[in-house]
Design a protein around this motif. Structure first.
Motif, mmCIF file in Angstrom:
data_model
loop_
_atom_site.group_PDB
_atom_site.id
_atom_site.type_symbol
_atom_site.label_atom_id
_atom_site.label_comp_id
_atom_site.label_asym_id
_atom_site.label_seq_id
_atom_site.Cartn_x
_atom_site.Cartn_y
_atom_site.Cartn_z
ATOM 1 N N LEU A 215 0.784 -1.079 0.215
ATOM 2 C CA LEU A 215 -0.003 0.187 0.124
ATOM 3 C C LEU A 215 0.761 1.176 0.031
ATOM 4 O O LEU A 215 0.449 2.287 -0.792
ATOM 5 N N GLY B 63 0.970 4.115 -2.936
ATOM 6 C CA GLY B 63 0.999 5.551 -2.435
ATOM 7 C C GLY B 63 2.065 6.412 -3.160
ATOM 8 O O GLY B 63 1.651 7.387 -3.691
ATOM 9 N N CYS C 74 1.879 6.762 -6.704
ATOM 10 C CA CYS C 74 0.634 7.790 -7.118
ATOM 11 C C CYS C 74 1.435 9.103 -7.139
ATOM 12 O O CYS C 74 1.122 10.019 -8.110
ATOM 13 N N VAL D 299 -4.687 11.109 -2.997
ATOM 14 C CA VAL D 299 -4.763 9.492 -2.724
ATOM 15 C C VAL D 299 -3.519 8.795 -2.400
ATOM 16 O O VAL D 299 -3.381 8.116 -1.623
ATOM 17 N N GLY D 300 -2.378 9.446 -3.254
ATOM 18 C CA GLY D 300 -1.222 8.663 -2.772
ATOM 19 C C GLY D 300 -0.645 9.143 -1.180
ATOM 20 O O GLY D 300 -0.063 8.080 -0.286
ATOM 21 N N ALA E 233 -2.872 7.012 1.111
ATOM 22 C CA ALA E 233 -2.231 5.614 0.930
ATOM 23 C C ALA E 233 -1.160 5.347 1.861
ATOM 24 O O ALA E 233 -0.968 4.197 2.676
ATOM 25 N N ALA F 75 -2.396 5.340 5.422
ATOM 26 C CA ALA F 75 -3.123 4.020 5.812
ATOM 27 C C ALA F 75 -2.039 2.893 5.950
ATOM 28 O O ALA F 75 -2.366 1.919 6.822
ATOM 29 N N ALA F 76 -0.973 2.744 4.974
ATOM 30 C CA ALA F 76 -0.099 1.883 5.107
ATOM 31 C C ALA F 76 0.523 1.594 6.681
ATOM 32 O O ALA F 76 0.805 0.502 7.132
#
Length: 271
Positions: A104, A108, A111, A244-245, A248, A251-252
């Motif tokens: 993930l 990211g 992106c 978004v990146g 991500a 979130a990772a």
């Protein structure tokens, strides 16, 4: 940390990022030496060696980060740099969720890099260099925090790192000239305190109580913080794909499992 980075960006108009990073470490070293006054034991044996490695890794990380920030929005640069903490947090385990965290994070960064590579490949490269040195900062910083007095060793390490950084000032045309400007010196001290003394001192406290992996998990707020600071202070609005990146990467780090983190010897459980 990132309020200090926003101030540093303002200095890029007159000084190179490497010079600003050098002044940041030197200012932090002077403040720490005046505050901590490390004793003779801090300058001897293995302790001074590890302090020196820590100081050099931190100085290199700062130079690479400022070079990245000079070419990328603050939040984007921090998200790329975050590969370092993700690697430290996730690679210690082979659990599926930890492997997913690495994937993930890579997605990211991909992106972000897809948006920025055509405009500033050097910025992405500097960000990845800062990521590697951030990983070293966490690993070595943990050893320093447990080996003795972490704040004293940080003062010693920053002092050692200041020696090669003098070469940066000499090599850059504006480097030595910056020392004659009271305004620049005051801003450099401000950046050193905001971006190095306060956050790195807190890191030493936290690293004594937590393992490296859990410490890296707690850093998940930093890309968001950097993005907010970049938006408020610098007017840097991330694009949709960059956003978004960044999400991500955060979130990772949050996905990485926490229950197998190594305990810190002599750790104190906060009440």
């Amino acid at each position: 940390m990132y309020v200090g980075a926003a101030v540093a960006v303002g200095l890029f108009v007159d000084l190179s990022p490497a010079v600003v990073a050098a002044l940041r470490i030197m200012a932090a070293a002077l403040v720490l030496l005046a505050w901590r006054r490390p004793g003779r034991a801090a300058w001897r044996g293995r302790r001074v060696v590890w302090a020196g490695v820590f100081g050099l890794a931190t100085a290199g990380m700062n130079v690479a980060f400022y070079e990245a920030v000079a070419r990328l929005p603050l939040g984007t640069a921090v998200a790329v740099e975050f590969c370092g903490p993700v690697a430290v947090a996730a690679l210690a385990s082979r659990r599926p969720r930890d492997v997913a965290a690495v994937v993930l994070a890579a997605a990211g960064v991909a992106c972000i890099a897809d948006v920025r590579w055509s405009g500033s490949p050097a910025g992405v490269a500097w960000g990845l260099a800062a990521a590697a040195l951030w990983a070293a900062y966490i690993v070595v910083g943990k050893r320093v925090a447990l080996a003795g007095n972490g704040l004293d060793d940080m003062a010693v390490g920053f002092t050692i790192a200041s020696v090669p950084l003098v070469g940066v000032l000499v090599a850059d045309r504006g480097g030595l000239g910056a020392l004659s400007s009271p305004t620049v010196l005051a801003l450099a001290v401000g950046v050193g305190v905001l971006s190095s003394v306060v956050p790195y001192a807190l890191d030493q406290v936290v690293l004594r109580r937590l393992g490296r992996a859990r410490f890296a998990v707690l850093l998940a707020l930093l890309p968001v913080t950097a993005t907010v600071i970049g938006l408020v202070f610098l007017g840097q609005v991330p694009g949709a794909v960059e956003g978004v990146g960044i999400v991500a990467v955060v979130a990772a780090v949050a996905l990485r499992s926490r229950d197998d983190d190594e305990p810190a010897p002599g750790s104190v459980t906060p009440s």
